[in-house]
Design an enzyme around this catalytic site. Structure first.
Site, PDB file in Angstrom:
ATOM      1  N   MET A  34       0.841  -1.203   0.000  1.00  0.00           N
ATOM      2  CA  MET A  34       0.000   0.000   0.000  1.00  0.00           C
ATOM      3  C   MET A  34       0.873   1.250   0.000  1.00  0.00           C
ATOM      4  O   MET A  34       0.421   2.341   0.363  1.00  0.00           O
ATOM      5  CB  MET A  34      -0.949  -0.002   1.203  1.00  0.00           C
ATOM      6  N   GLY A  35       2.141   1.106  -0.403  1.00  0.00           N
ATOM      7  CA  GLY A  35       3.024   2.267  -0.467  1.00  0.00           C
ATOM      8  C   GLY A  35       3.505   2.688   0.907  1.00  0.00           C
ATOM      9  O   GLY A  35       3.481   1.903   1.851  1.00  0.00           O
ATOM     10  N   ALA A  36       3.972   3.953   1.014  1.00  0.00           N
ATOM     11  CA  ALA A  36       4.626   4.431   2.243  1.00  0.00           C
ATOM     12  C   ALA A  36       5.729   3.438   2.614  1.00  0.00           C
ATOM     13  O   ALA A  36       5.798   2.929   3.737  1.00  0.00           O
ATOM     14  CB  ALA A  36       3.626   4.634   3.385  1.00  0.00           C
ATOM     15  N   HIS A  38       8.928   1.241   3.523  1.00  0.00           N
ATOM     16  CA  HIS A  38       9.972   1.300   4.544  1.00  0.00           C
ATOM     17  C   HIS A  38      10.877   0.079   4.370  1.00  0.00           C
ATOM     18  O   HIS A  38      10.689  -0.710   3.421  1.00  0.00           O
ATOM     19  CB  HIS A  38       9.353   1.370   5.944  1.00  0.00           C
ATOM     20  N   HIS A  41       9.335  -3.347   3.558  1.00  0.00           N
ATOM     21  CA  HIS A  41       8.975  -3.559   2.148  1.00  0.00           C
ATOM     22  C   HIS A  41      10.224  -3.845   1.312  1.00  0.00           C
ATOM     23  O   HIS A  41      10.198  -4.662   0.391  1.00  0.00           O
ATOM     24  CB  HIS A  41       8.280  -2.308   1.586  1.00  0.00           C
ATOM     25  N   GLN A 157      -2.626 -12.529   7.353  1.00  0.00           N
ATOM     26  CA  GLN A 157      -2.759 -12.217   5.927  1.00  0.00           C
ATOM     27  C   GLN A 157      -1.902 -13.155   5.073  1.00  0.00           C
ATOM     28  O   GLN A 157      -2.337 -13.611   4.009  1.00  0.00           O
ATOM     29  CB  GLN A 157      -2.339 -10.767   5.697  1.00  0.00           C
ATOM     30  N   ARG A 191       2.144   2.563   9.579  1.00  0.00           N
ATOM     31  CA  ARG A 191       1.320   3.228  10.601  1.00  0.00           C
ATOM     32  C   ARG A 191       2.152   3.755  11.768  1.00  0.00           C
ATOM     33  O   ARG A 191       1.651   4.548  12.564  1.00  0.00           O
ATOM     34  CB  ARG A 191       0.227   2.289  11.110  1.00  0.00           C
TER      35      ARG A 191
HETATM   36  P1  AMP Z   1       1.435  -2.922   3.535  1.00  0.00           P
HETATM   37  O1  AMP Z   1       2.027  -1.890   2.626  1.00  0.00           O
HETATM   38  O2  AMP Z   1       1.432  -2.545   4.965  1.00  0.00           O
HETATM   39  O3  AMP Z   1       0.120  -3.438   3.017  1.00  0.00           O
HETATM   40  O4  AMP Z   1       2.422  -4.149   3.464  1.00  0.00           O
HETATM   41  C1  AMP Z   1       2.817  -4.704   2.234  1.00  0.00           C
HETATM   42  C2  AMP Z   1       3.639  -5.938   2.489  1.00  0.00           C
HETATM   43  O5  AMP Z   1       4.768  -5.596   3.266  1.00  0.00           O
HETATM   44  C3  AMP Z   1       2.879  -7.019   3.271  1.00  0.00           C
HETATM   45  O6  AMP Z   1       3.223  -8.293   2.734  1.00  0.00           O
HETATM   46  C4  AMP Z   1       3.403  -6.850   4.661  1.00  0.00           C
HETATM   47  O7  AMP Z   1       3.342  -8.018   5.431  1.00  0.00           O
HETATM   48  C5  AMP Z   1       4.841  -6.467   4.376  1.00  0.00           C
HETATM   49  N1  AMP Z   1       5.425  -5.790   5.532  1.00  0.00           N
HETATM   50  C6  AMP Z   1       4.942  -4.685   6.167  1.00  0.00           C
HETATM   51  N2  AMP Z   1       5.726  -4.382   7.225  1.00  0.00           N
HETATM   52  C7  AMP Z   1       6.723  -5.302   7.252  1.00  0.00           C
HETATM   53  C8  AMP Z   1       7.842  -5.535   8.109  1.00  0.00           C
HETATM   54  N3  AMP Z   1       8.108  -4.767   9.159  1.00  0.00           N
HETATM   55  N4  AMP Z   1       8.639  -6.590   7.830  1.00  0.00           N
HETATM   56  C9  AMP Z   1       8.382  -7.405   6.775  1.00  0.00           C
HETATM   57  N5  AMP Z   1       7.340  -7.237   5.927  1.00  0.00           N
HETATM   58  C10 AMP Z   1       6.526  -6.205   6.172  1.00  0.00           C
END
Ligand code: AMP
Length: 282
Positions: A34-36, A38, A41, A157, A191
């Site tokens: 979903m972008g943002a 870090h 990702h 998820q 977040r």
């Molecule tokens: P999101 O952008 O939050 O929807 O996350 C996109 C993908 O990044 C999902 O597969 C998350 O599980 C993964 N993700 C988010 N935060 C982390 C993290 N701290 N470590 C590893 N994967 C992450």
């Protein structure tokens, strides 16, 4: 590697691009986000680059997985910074559709799931996994990747999309990636940007409480008692706990008590106005 990723916004462009990749006999890994972006990702992108020759990162803040009172409108949107990070890593393409491209007028289909989608997050975010399964199903069909990388950070998820790919014969191998953490243990999350300095200092309690619970279980405590103790520790720091649970690590079903059963501890809690989740293996 500093080549700029190709940015595509429509299904037609995405399909042209992935056909070109396939005609070069390249395997494709998709990294849905979903972008943002870090460092968590970035770990997914690096893992994707290990398993496939071409990596497509999707960036889409999916409205259907947010509840009416959740943070959809204030969710951080940082496309230019995301583009720079993906350029540095050498990601091949970014798929960034808008909502009308993903859900054209008259869109009426929803993928609902049980099994790993039951309980935990679903008890507090009843719309969440139908939103996730529908958008991930669409992304898999549109991109037809060989692999898709998902983070263990969102453990339920991860299990849901693994089941989805199997159940609907989508043919996408799900590649799990361990959680990237801050030095103090806090799991990286888009977040975390919502947290005040004071909240940020408290936030690692979720991880430290889960770690103690895992130690206690290994030391002979019952999983239910250990989870309750972790919930109490988190609550004592002023968070509002949605759940702390010990579940079967593969099915996420309640534990049967069998010897050697794989256990995962999962937690969700509110710190002020921010909902944080985390999990660890026992
Ligand atoms: P999101 O952008 O939050 O929807 O996350 C996109 C993908 O990044 C999902 O597969 C998350 O599980 C993964 N993700 C988010 N935060 C982390 C993290 N701290 N470590 C590893 N994967 C992450």
């Amino acid at each position: 590697m500093t080549s700029k990723p190709v940015v595509v916004e429509t299904v037609r462009e995405l399909k042209a691009l992935t056909s070109a990749f396939r005609s070069e006999k390249a395997r494709i890994a998709l990294v849905p986000t979903m972008g943002a972006l870090h460092a968590g990702h970035m770990a997914l992108v690096r893992r994707a680059q290990e398993v496939a020759e071409k990596v497509v990162v999707s960036i889409f803040v999916n409205p259907t997985q947010f509840g009416p009172t959740e943070d959809f409108s204030r969710y951080p949107r940082t496309f230019d910074a995301d583009f720079e990070k993906l350029s540095e890593l050498g990601a091949d393409a970014i798929y960034a559709p808008d909502a009308a491209e993903m859900y054209p007028r008259g869109f009426s289909t929803r993928i609902t799931m049980s099994g790993p989608a039951d309980g935990l997050e679903s008890d507090f975010r009843p719309q969440f996994f139908a939103g996730v399964a529908t958008v991930v199903g669409k992304l898999f069909i549109r991109c037809a990747p060989d692999f898709a990388a998902f983070g263990e950070k969102d453990y339920q998820q991860l299990k849901v999309v693994t089941r989805l790919s199997k159940d609907l014969d989508l043919g996408v191998e799900i590649v799990p990636v361990p959680t990237t953490r801050e030095p103090d243990g806090l799991a990286l999350s888009s977040r975390n940007a919502y947290l005040s300095a004071e909240e940020r200092a408290i936030a690692p309690v979720i991880y430290t409480a889960l770690k103690s619970a895992a130690l206690n279980i290994r030391g002979g405590a019952t999983p239910a008692d250990a989870a309750q103790k972790a919930a109490d520790t988190i609550t004592a720091k002023g968070l509002k706990v949605d759940y702390v649970a010990a579940c079967h690590a593969e099915t996420l079903a309640p534990l049967s008590g069998d010897e050697g059963e794989p256990i995962r501890l999962l937690a969700a809690a509110w710190l002020g106005g921010t909902r944080l989740i985390d999990n660890i293996g026992v």
